[in-house]
Each structure stands twice: as C-alpha cells, then as structure tokens.
Write a protein that holds these residues in place. Structure first.
Motif, PDB file in Angstrom:
ATOM      1  N   TYR A  62       0.872  -1.097  -0.141  1.00  0.00           N
ATOM      2  CA  TYR A  62      -0.549   0.145   0.289  1.00  0.00           C
ATOM      3  C   TYR A  62       1.128   1.480  -0.137  1.00  0.00           C
TER       4      TYR A  62
ATOM      5  N   GLN B 178       0.632   5.658   0.964  1.00  0.00           N
ATOM      6  CA  GLN B 178      -0.427   6.587   1.385  1.00  0.00           C
ATOM      7  C   GLN B 178       0.812   7.867   1.242  1.00  0.00           C
TER       8      GLN B 178
ATOM      9  N   GLU C 151       4.963   7.403   1.425  1.00  0.00           N
ATOM     10  CA  GLU C 151       5.473   6.030   2.657  1.00  0.00           C
ATOM     11  C   GLU C 151       4.380   4.713   2.012  1.00  0.00           C
TER      12      GLU C 151
ATOM     13  N   PHE D 261       3.909   0.890   2.053  1.00  0.00           N
ATOM     14  CA  PHE D 261       3.437  -0.590   3.646  1.00  0.00           C
ATOM     15  C   PHE D 261       3.390  -1.231   2.801  1.00  0.00           C
TER      16      PHE D 261
ATOM     17  N   LEU E 279      -5.474  -7.220   7.732  1.00  0.00           N
ATOM     18  CA  LEU E 279      -3.697  -6.973   7.814  1.00  0.00           C
ATOM     19  C   LEU E 279      -2.982  -7.114   8.993  1.00  0.00           C
TER      20      LEU E 279
ATOM     21  N   PHE F  23       0.849  -4.512   9.069  1.00  0.00           N
ATOM     22  CA  PHE F  23       1.209  -4.285   8.411  1.00  0.00           C
ATOM     23  C   PHE F  23       3.068  -3.731   8.894  1.00  0.00           C
ATOM     24  N   GLY F  24       4.303  -3.508   8.035  1.00  0.00           N
ATOM     25  CA  GLY F  24       4.856  -3.711   8.103  1.00  0.00           C
ATOM     26  C   GLY F  24       4.878  -2.010   8.808  1.00  0.00           C
ATOM     27  N   SER F  25       5.857  -0.978   9.084  1.00  0.00           N
ATOM     28  CA  SER F  25       6.656  -0.059  10.019  1.00  0.00           C
ATOM     29  C   SER F  25       6.247   0.796   9.068  1.00  0.00           C
ATOM     30  N   GLY F  26       6.733   1.124   7.615  1.00  0.00           N
ATOM     31  CA  GLY F  26       6.323   1.522   6.683  1.00  0.00           C
ATOM     32  C   GLY F  26       7.901   2.411   6.630  1.00  0.00           C
TER      33      GLY F  26
END
Lengths: 115, 112
Positions: free
Chosen positions: B36, B38, B88, B90, B100, B102-105
């Motif tokens: 994803y 953002q 950013e 993800f 989901l 998520f990773g930390s981005g």
C-alpha cells in the motif's frame, strides 16, 4: 463508486473527554475494519465487523474503546475517556470478501490528538 | 510471532532512478501479500497484491513486486521513479487471521 469516508478528518480533544469517530464504508461491503497508527509505529488492527457483528475485536486496546455498527452500514468508534496515548491516526477500511483475498479499501483516516 | 519487516525507514532516490523497497515476512504458510502507499493527507491506496501463481506481480503506477518464498520476501520495485511517487509505502500480509498485518512503513523522498 464512492470510497470509504471518515469523519472528522482531525480532532483535538483534552484528556478525559470523549470523541466519536465515524466511518462510512463502500456501499455493499459487509466487512468493515478499524486500524490505528500511533506516531512512529506500525498500523495496528483494532477490530473487524461483518455486517453488524463483531467478527474479531482482538486488537481493541482496552475498554475505553467502543465500536458499533448498527444496521450493518456505517460504524462509529468511541473513545471514552480519552488518554494521551490514544493520539494517532485511525483508519477505517472495507472489503467485500472476509477471507482476506479481497483488498481493503481505506479511508483517509481521522487524526486524533489528545492534549 | 507473525510479523512484517520493512528494514528501511527512509529512502531517498533521484527522479528517474530505480527503486527497490524491501519487505520480509514471518509466517508459516504462504500469506496473501500487499503493498500500500499513503500520500500526504490521503488514505492507504493498494499498489499490488500477491495471492498465488506468478511470483512477479504488476501493480498500478508502474510498480511491481516479486514474491520469493525462499527468502520470505516481497520487495517492491519501480524502474524509474517520478517525483509524484514520494510517499510512505507499507508492506502487509493477510494470513489465517484475515486482518492485515503491516510493516512499519518506508518513507520515500524523491530528489529532483
């Protein structure tokens, strides 16, 4: 089609006050999710609705958080009383498929600041 | 424990340069994998997803990702970055729990 909408986009409240966040999913999406991102941390799952039923609320941090989805349409997330550590961005998402194969459609989020 | 790791917190590239964002996951079975993006003031937009089949998946905006089971990785790539790609990113997976993780981005900065 209209996307997932969240209201308000920003909210600044004092510690101890109550705040209610609203999410309108994409029409026809039975699955509605709430996520939260505290500053600098990962986006974390809070809970999952299927229609009006809570399918999984394992991510809710404590009993100060109450989520509802009356009628299986829009959802609200109430924080009462708010604490400083509740500050962050709250995302809502919806999808058609509960099995995890259908991508989640996210709203723009509500940025909550507790002072 | 199941997790997603994005080892790069911040990456800076010049416009026109190639890009690779790393993602590693820890999960017993083959998960459903997603990237994803953002942009500022926006929600999370799906770039691409992997469920099964061809391990190289194409997404929107010229992005692609390759699933490598042996390395538990799902790295995102783009051959030529545009200034509008600054955002950013993800990585996320969906396992048996269905929600989901998520990773930390990774924050991407694009230099002119």
């Amino acid at each position: 089609e209209a996307g997932v909408t969240q209201f308000p986009s920003h909210s600044v409240i004092e510690k101890g006050q109550t705040v209610t966040l609203r999410c309108d999913p994409i029409s026809g999406h039975d699955n509605l999710y709430w996520y939260r991102r505290v500053m600098g941390k990962e986006i974390k799952f809070l809970l999952h609705f299927v229609k009006e039923s809570k399918q999984d609320e394992s991510g809710m941090p404590n009993n100060r958080f109450l989520a509802e989805r009356t009628g299986g349409t829009y959802s609200t997330l109430k924080v009462q009383p708010a604490e400083l550590e509740d500050s962050g961005v709250y995302f809502c998402a919806s999808s058609q498929d509960p099995r995890g194969r259908s991508p989640l459609h996210f709203g723009n989020g509500t940025r909550l600041t507790v002072t | 424990a199941q997790s997603v790791t994005q080892p790069d917190i911040h990456i800076t590239v010049s416009e026109g340069a190639s890009l690779e964002l790393r993602c590693n996951y820890s999960y017993g079975a083959t998960p459903y994998l997603f990237w994803y993006v953002q942009s500022p003031g926006q929600g999370l937009q799906l770039l691409l997803k992997y469920f099964s089949g061809d391990t190289l998946v194409q997404g929107i905006k010229g992005f692609e990702a390759e699933f490598k089971r042996s390395q538990s990785s799902f790295n995102l790539r783009k051959p030529s970055v545009h200034w509008s790609d600054a955002a950013e990113y993800f990585c996320a997976y969906s396992g048996s729990a269905r929600q989901l993780t998520f990773g930390s981005g990774t924050q991407l900065t694009v230099l002119p």
